[in-house]
Design a protein around this motif. Sequence first.
Motif, PDB file in Angstrom:
ATOM      1  N   VAL A 125     -11.360  20.216  -7.025  1.00 28.58           N
ATOM      2  CA  VAL A 125     -11.993  19.125  -6.275  1.00 28.58           C
ATOM      3  C   VAL A 125     -12.753  18.203  -7.223  1.00 28.58           C
ATOM      4  O   VAL A 125     -12.634  16.973  -7.143  1.00 28.58           O
ATOM      5  N   ASP A 126     -13.516  18.779  -8.134  1.00 30.21           N
ATOM      6  CA  ASP A 126     -14.296  17.972  -9.079  1.00 30.21           C
ATOM      7  C   ASP A 126     -13.386  17.096  -9.944  1.00 30.21           C
ATOM      8  O   ASP A 126     -13.659  15.908 -10.135  1.00 30.21           O
ATOM      9  N   LYS A 127     -12.292  17.662 -10.468  1.00 33.99           N
ATOM     10  CA  LYS A 127     -11.346  16.877 -11.291  1.00 33.99           C
ATOM     11  C   LYS A 127     -10.677  15.793 -10.462  1.00 33.99           C
ATOM     12  O   LYS A 127     -10.498  14.660 -10.913  1.00 33.99           O
ATOM     13  N   THR A 128     -10.299  16.141  -9.241  1.00 36.74           N
ATOM     14  CA  THR A 128      -9.653  15.170  -8.348  1.00 36.74           C
ATOM     15  C   THR A 128     -10.572  13.976  -8.099  1.00 36.74           C
ATOM     16  O   THR A 128     -10.143  12.827  -8.187  1.00 36.74           O
ATOM     17  N   LEU A 129     -11.833  14.240  -7.817  1.00 33.76           N
ATOM     18  CA  LEU A 129     -12.777  13.148  -7.557  1.00 33.76           C
ATOM     19  C   LEU A 129     -13.016  12.308  -8.807  1.00 33.76           C
ATOM     20  O   LEU A 129     -13.194  11.092  -8.711  1.00 33.76           O
ATOM     21  N   LYS A 130     -12.996  12.932  -9.985  1.00 35.07           N
ATOM     22  CA  LYS A 130     -13.115  12.160 -11.226  1.00 35.07           C
ATOM     23  C   LYS A 130     -11.917  11.233 -11.401  1.00 35.07           C
ATOM     24  O   LYS A 130     -12.061  10.086 -11.809  1.00 35.07           O
ATOM     25  N   ILE A 131     -10.736  11.749 -11.092  1.00 34.70           N
ATOM     26  CA  ILE A 131      -9.524  10.912 -11.170  1.00 34.70           C
ATOM     27  C   ILE A 131      -9.658   9.739 -10.211  1.00 34.70           C
ATOM     28  O   ILE A 131      -9.408   8.588 -10.576  1.00 34.70           O
ATOM     29  N   PHE A 132     -10.054  10.004  -8.979  1.00 38.94           N
ATOM     30  CA  PHE A 132     -10.184   8.941  -7.982  1.00 38.94           C
ATOM     31  C   PHE A 132     -11.256   7.931  -8.384  1.00 38.94           C
ATOM     32  O   PHE A 132     -11.094   6.737  -8.184  1.00 38.94           O
ATOM     33  N   LYS A 133     -12.354   8.427  -8.945  1.00 40.29           N
ATOM     34  CA  LYS A 133     -13.471   7.553  -9.339  1.00 40.29           C
ATOM     35  C   LYS A 133     -13.038   6.554 -10.416  1.00 40.29           C
ATOM     36  O   LYS A 133     -13.481   5.411 -10.423  1.00 40.29           O
ATOM     37  N   HIS A 134     -12.184   6.998 -11.316  1.00 42.26           N
ATOM     38  CA  HIS A 134     -11.768   6.137 -12.424  1.00 42.26           C
ATOM     39  C   HIS A 134     -10.482   5.379 -12.143  1.00 42.26           C
ATOM     40  O   HIS A 134      -9.997   4.662 -13.008  1.00 42.26           O
ATOM     41  N   TYR A 135      -9.947   5.521 -10.927  1.00 44.46           N
ATOM     42  CA  TYR A 135      -8.709   4.842 -10.577  1.00 44.46           C
ATOM     43  C   TYR A 135      -8.930   3.335 -10.477  1.00 44.46           C
ATOM     44  O   TYR A 135      -9.852   2.871  -9.827  1.00 44.46           O
ATOM     45  N   LYS A 136      -8.102   2.604 -11.139  1.00 46.40           N
ATOM     46  CA  LYS A 136      -8.092   1.139 -11.049  1.00 46.40           C
ATOM     47  C   LYS A 136      -6.637   0.711 -10.938  1.00 46.40           C
ATOM     48  O   LYS A 136      -5.814   1.109 -11.767  1.00 46.40           O
ATOM     49  N   PRO A 137      -6.300  -0.087  -9.940  1.00 46.80           N
ATOM     50  CA  PRO A 137      -4.912  -0.542  -9.845  1.00 46.80           C
ATOM     51  C   PRO A 137      -4.538  -1.373 -11.067  1.00 46.80           C
ATOM     52  O   PRO A 137      -5.371  -2.087 -11.618  1.00 46.80           O
ATOM     53  N   ILE A 138      -3.299  -1.251 -11.480  1.00 49.02           N
ATOM     54  CA  ILE A 138      -2.825  -2.034 -12.620  1.00 49.02           C
ATOM     55  C   ILE A 138      -2.692  -3.478 -12.168  1.00 49.02           C
ATOM     56  O   ILE A 138      -2.011  -3.785 -11.198  1.00 49.02           O
ATOM     57  N   SER A 139      -3.369  -4.371 -12.890  1.00 50.02           N
ATOM     58  CA  SER A 139      -3.327  -5.776 -12.500  1.00 50.02           C
ATOM     59  C   SER A 139      -2.433  -6.598 -13.420  1.00 50.02           C
ATOM     60  O   SER A 139      -2.200  -7.762 -13.166  1.00 50.02           O
ATOM     61  N   ALA A 140      -1.937  -5.986 -14.498  1.00 54.38           N
ATOM     62  CA  ALA A 140      -1.063  -6.717 -15.412  1.00 54.38           C
ATOM     63  C   ALA A 140       0.297  -6.920 -14.759  1.00 54.38           C
ATOM     64  O   ALA A 140       0.798  -6.036 -14.071  1.00 54.38           O
ATOM     65  N   PRO A 141       0.896  -8.095 -14.964  1.00 58.61           N
ATOM     66  CA  PRO A 141       2.209  -8.316 -14.370  1.00 58.61           C
ATOM     67  C   PRO A 141       3.249  -7.394 -15.017  1.00 58.61           C
ATOM     68  O   PRO A 141       3.179  -7.103 -16.204  1.00 58.61           O
ATOM     69  N   VAL A 142       4.154  -6.914 -14.203  1.00 61.47           N
ATOM     70  CA  VAL A 142       5.218  -6.056 -14.694  1.00 61.47           C
ATOM     71  C   VAL A 142       6.445  -6.931 -14.930  1.00 61.47           C
ATOM     72  O   VAL A 142       6.876  -7.655 -14.037  1.00 61.47           O
ATOM     73  N   LYS A 143       6.984  -6.878 -16.145  1.00 67.20           N
ATOM     74  CA  LYS A 143       8.140  -7.699 -16.477  1.00 67.20           C
ATOM     75  C   LYS A 143       9.402  -7.084 -15.905  1.00 67.20           C
ATOM     76  O   LYS A 143       9.585  -5.878 -15.938  1.00 67.20           O
TER      77      LYS A 143
END
Length: 168
Positions: A125-143
Amino acid sequence: MNTIYLDTRETNNKFIDYLIQTSQSEGYAVELKALEFGDINYENIYIERKNVQDFCSSVCSDRLWEQAYKMKLNKDYTSIIIISGGWDNLWKDSMNQIPRLEGAIIQLIAWGIPVLKVSTDDELVDKTLKIFKHYKPISAPVKRVDKDDKLALFMALPNVGRGGAKKL
Protein backbone atom coordinates in the motif's frame (compact mmCIF):
# COMPACT_ATOMS: atom_id res chain seq x y z
CA MET A 1 -10.50 14.78 -4.26
CA ASN A 2 -8.49 12.20 -6.21
CA THR A 3 -10.05 8.74 -6.28
CA ILE A 4 -8.35 5.37 -6.08
CA TYR A 5 -10.43 2.48 -7.36
CA LEU A 6 -10.18 -0.94 -5.72
CA ASP A 7 -11.48 -3.98 -7.57
CA THR A 8 -14.64 -5.45 -6.08
CA ARG A 9 -13.05 -8.94 -6.07
CA GLU A 10 -10.54 -7.90 -3.39
CA THR A 11 -11.48 -9.75 -0.21
CA ASN A 12 -8.57 -9.28 2.21
CA ASN A 13 -10.26 -7.01 4.78
CA LYS A 14 -7.00 -6.15 6.57
CA PHE A 15 -5.48 -5.02 3.26
CA ILE A 16 -8.62 -3.08 2.28
CA ASP A 17 -8.85 -1.37 5.69
CA TYR A 18 -5.18 -0.34 5.56
CA LEU A 19 -5.52 0.90 1.96
CA ILE A 20 -8.58 3.01 2.79
CA GLN A 21 -7.12 4.42 6.02
CA THR A 22 -3.73 5.26 4.49
CA SER A 23 -5.19 6.61 1.25
CA GLN A 24 -7.56 8.92 3.10
CA SER A 25 -4.72 10.25 5.24
CA GLU A 26 -2.89 11.06 1.97
CA GLY A 27 -5.93 12.89 0.55
CA TYR A 28 -7.40 10.16 -1.69
CA ALA A 29 -10.89 8.75 -1.73
CA VAL A 30 -11.23 4.98 -2.24
CA GLU A 31 -14.12 3.45 -4.15
CA LEU A 32 -14.92 -0.15 -4.97
CA LYS A 33 -15.38 -0.76 -8.68
CA ALA A 34 -15.29 -3.78 -11.01
CA LEU A 35 -11.98 -3.24 -12.82
CA GLU A 36 -11.36 -4.81 -16.23
CA PHE A 37 -7.85 -5.74 -15.09
CA GLY A 38 -5.68 -5.05 -12.08
CA ASP A 39 -6.69 -4.71 -8.47
CA ILE A 40 -5.99 -1.03 -7.80
CA ASN A 41 -6.43 1.85 -10.24
CA TYR A 42 -5.55 5.54 -10.13
CA GLU A 43 -5.66 7.71 -13.24
CA ASN A 44 -3.82 5.68 -15.92
CA ILE A 45 -2.01 3.33 -13.53
CA TYR A 46 -3.19 -0.18 -12.76
CA ILE A 47 -1.62 -2.27 -10.00
CA GLU A 48 -2.01 -6.04 -10.00
CA ARG A 49 -1.57 -7.12 -6.38
CA LYS A 50 -0.30 -10.63 -5.71
CA ASN A 51 0.82 -12.36 -2.56
CA VAL A 52 3.50 -14.99 -3.21
CA GLN A 53 1.07 -17.91 -3.04
CA ASP A 54 -1.27 -16.21 -5.53
CA PHE A 55 1.68 -15.35 -7.79
CA CYS A 56 2.81 -18.99 -7.71
CA SER A 57 -0.70 -20.21 -8.44
CA SER A 58 -1.07 -17.69 -11.29
CA VAL A 59 2.23 -18.75 -12.87
CA CYS A 60 1.59 -22.50 -12.49
CA SER A 61 -1.96 -22.28 -13.88
CA ASP A 62 -0.88 -19.88 -16.69
CA ARG A 63 -3.51 -17.38 -15.47
CA LEU A 64 -0.72 -14.80 -15.08
CA TRP A 65 -0.04 -14.74 -18.82
CA GLU A 66 -3.68 -13.94 -19.60
CA GLN A 67 -3.54 -11.08 -17.08
CA ALA A 68 -0.20 -9.86 -18.49
CA TYR A 69 -1.61 -9.98 -22.02
CA LYS A 70 -4.51 -7.72 -20.98
CA MET A 71 -2.01 -5.35 -19.36
CA LYS A 72 0.16 -5.18 -22.48
CA LEU A 73 -2.82 -4.90 -24.84
CA ASN A 74 -3.84 -1.50 -23.53
CA LYS A 75 -1.08 0.97 -24.38
CA ASP A 76 -2.96 3.89 -22.75
CA TYR A 77 -2.28 2.56 -19.26
CA THR A 78 0.72 1.74 -17.12
CA SER A 79 0.40 -1.64 -15.45
CA ILE A 80 2.55 -2.76 -12.54
CA ILE A 81 2.61 -6.07 -10.68
CA ILE A 82 3.48 -5.91 -6.99
CA ILE A 83 4.20 -9.15 -5.16
CA SER A 84 3.96 -9.13 -1.36
CA GLY A 85 5.87 -11.60 0.77
CA GLY A 86 9.10 -13.49 0.25
CA TRP A 87 9.67 -16.90 -1.30
CA ASP A 88 9.87 -18.24 2.26
CA ASN A 89 6.11 -17.54 2.51
CA LEU A 90 5.38 -20.18 -0.15
CA TRP A 91 3.83 -23.47 0.88
CA LYS A 92 6.43 -26.23 1.25
CA ASP A 93 5.20 -28.14 -1.80
CA SER A 94 5.61 -24.96 -3.92
CA MET A 95 9.24 -24.27 -3.00
CA ASN A 96 10.46 -26.18 -6.07
CA GLN A 97 8.64 -23.58 -8.22
CA ILE A 98 10.94 -20.70 -7.20
CA PRO A 99 13.08 -20.85 -10.40
CA ARG A 100 9.87 -20.81 -12.47
CA LEU A 101 8.57 -17.81 -10.50
CA GLU A 102 11.82 -15.91 -10.95
CA GLY A 103 11.72 -16.74 -14.66
CA ALA A 104 8.17 -15.38 -14.83
CA ILE A 105 9.32 -12.11 -13.26
CA ILE A 106 12.10 -11.82 -15.83
CA GLN A 107 9.60 -12.50 -18.65
CA LEU A 108 7.19 -9.86 -17.35
CA ILE A 109 9.97 -7.28 -17.15
CA ALA A 110 11.09 -8.21 -20.68
CA TRP A 111 7.51 -7.53 -21.83
CA GLY A 112 7.72 -4.08 -20.27
CA ILE A 113 5.58 -4.81 -17.21
CA PRO A 114 7.35 -3.60 -14.05
CA VAL A 115 7.38 -6.04 -11.14
CA LEU A 116 8.05 -4.94 -7.57
CA LYS A 117 8.51 -7.23 -4.58
CA VAL A 118 7.60 -6.02 -1.11
CA SER A 119 7.61 -7.75 2.28
CA THR A 120 4.04 -7.09 3.41
CA ASP A 121 0.67 -5.83 2.18
CA ASP A 122 1.21 -2.68 4.26
CA GLU A 123 4.42 -2.01 2.34
CA LEU A 124 2.51 -2.72 -0.89
CA VAL A 125 0.00 0.00 0.00
CA ASP A 126 2.77 2.44 0.92
CA LYS A 127 4.66 1.82 -2.37
CA THR A 128 1.44 2.06 -4.37
CA LEU A 129 0.59 5.44 -2.84
CA LYS A 130 4.13 6.69 -3.54
CA ILE A 131 3.71 5.68 -7.18
CA PHE A 132 0.35 7.45 -7.36
CA LYS A 133 1.72 10.55 -5.59
CA HIS A 134 4.50 10.95 -8.14
CA TYR A 135 2.34 10.16 -11.16
CA LYS A 136 2.32 12.88 -13.79
CA PRO A 137 0.74 12.38 -17.20
CA ILE A 138 3.18 12.61 -20.07
CA SER A 139 2.64 15.96 -21.73
CA ALA A 140 5.28 15.65 -24.46
CA PRO A 141 3.86 15.03 -27.92
CA VAL A 142 4.28 11.50 -29.17
CA LYS A 143 5.68 11.31 -32.69
CA ARG A 144 3.99 9.08 -35.20
CA VAL A 145 6.20 6.59 -36.95
CA ASP A 146 6.12 5.41 -40.52
CA LYS A 147 6.15 1.88 -41.91
CA ASP A 148 9.21 2.87 -43.94
CA ASP A 149 12.12 2.24 -41.55
CA LYS A 150 14.34 4.94 -43.06
CA LEU A 151 11.57 7.54 -42.92
CA ALA A 152 10.75 6.54 -39.34
CA LEU A 153 14.43 6.92 -38.38
CA PHE A 154 14.56 10.52 -39.62
CA MET A 155 11.13 11.33 -38.14
CA ALA A 156 12.49 10.32 -34.72
CA LEU A 157 14.86 13.30 -34.82
CA PRO A 158 13.73 16.40 -32.89
CA ASN A 159 11.80 18.95 -34.97
CA VAL A 160 11.71 16.67 -38.04
CA GLY A 161 8.30 15.77 -39.38
CA ARG A 162 7.29 13.66 -42.37
CA GLY A 163 8.15 16.37 -44.92
CA GLY A 164 11.58 17.01 -43.44
CA ALA A 165 12.27 13.28 -43.19
CA LYS A 166 11.43 12.82 -46.89
CA LYS A 167 13.86 15.61 -47.79
CA LEU A 168 16.59 14.03 -45.69
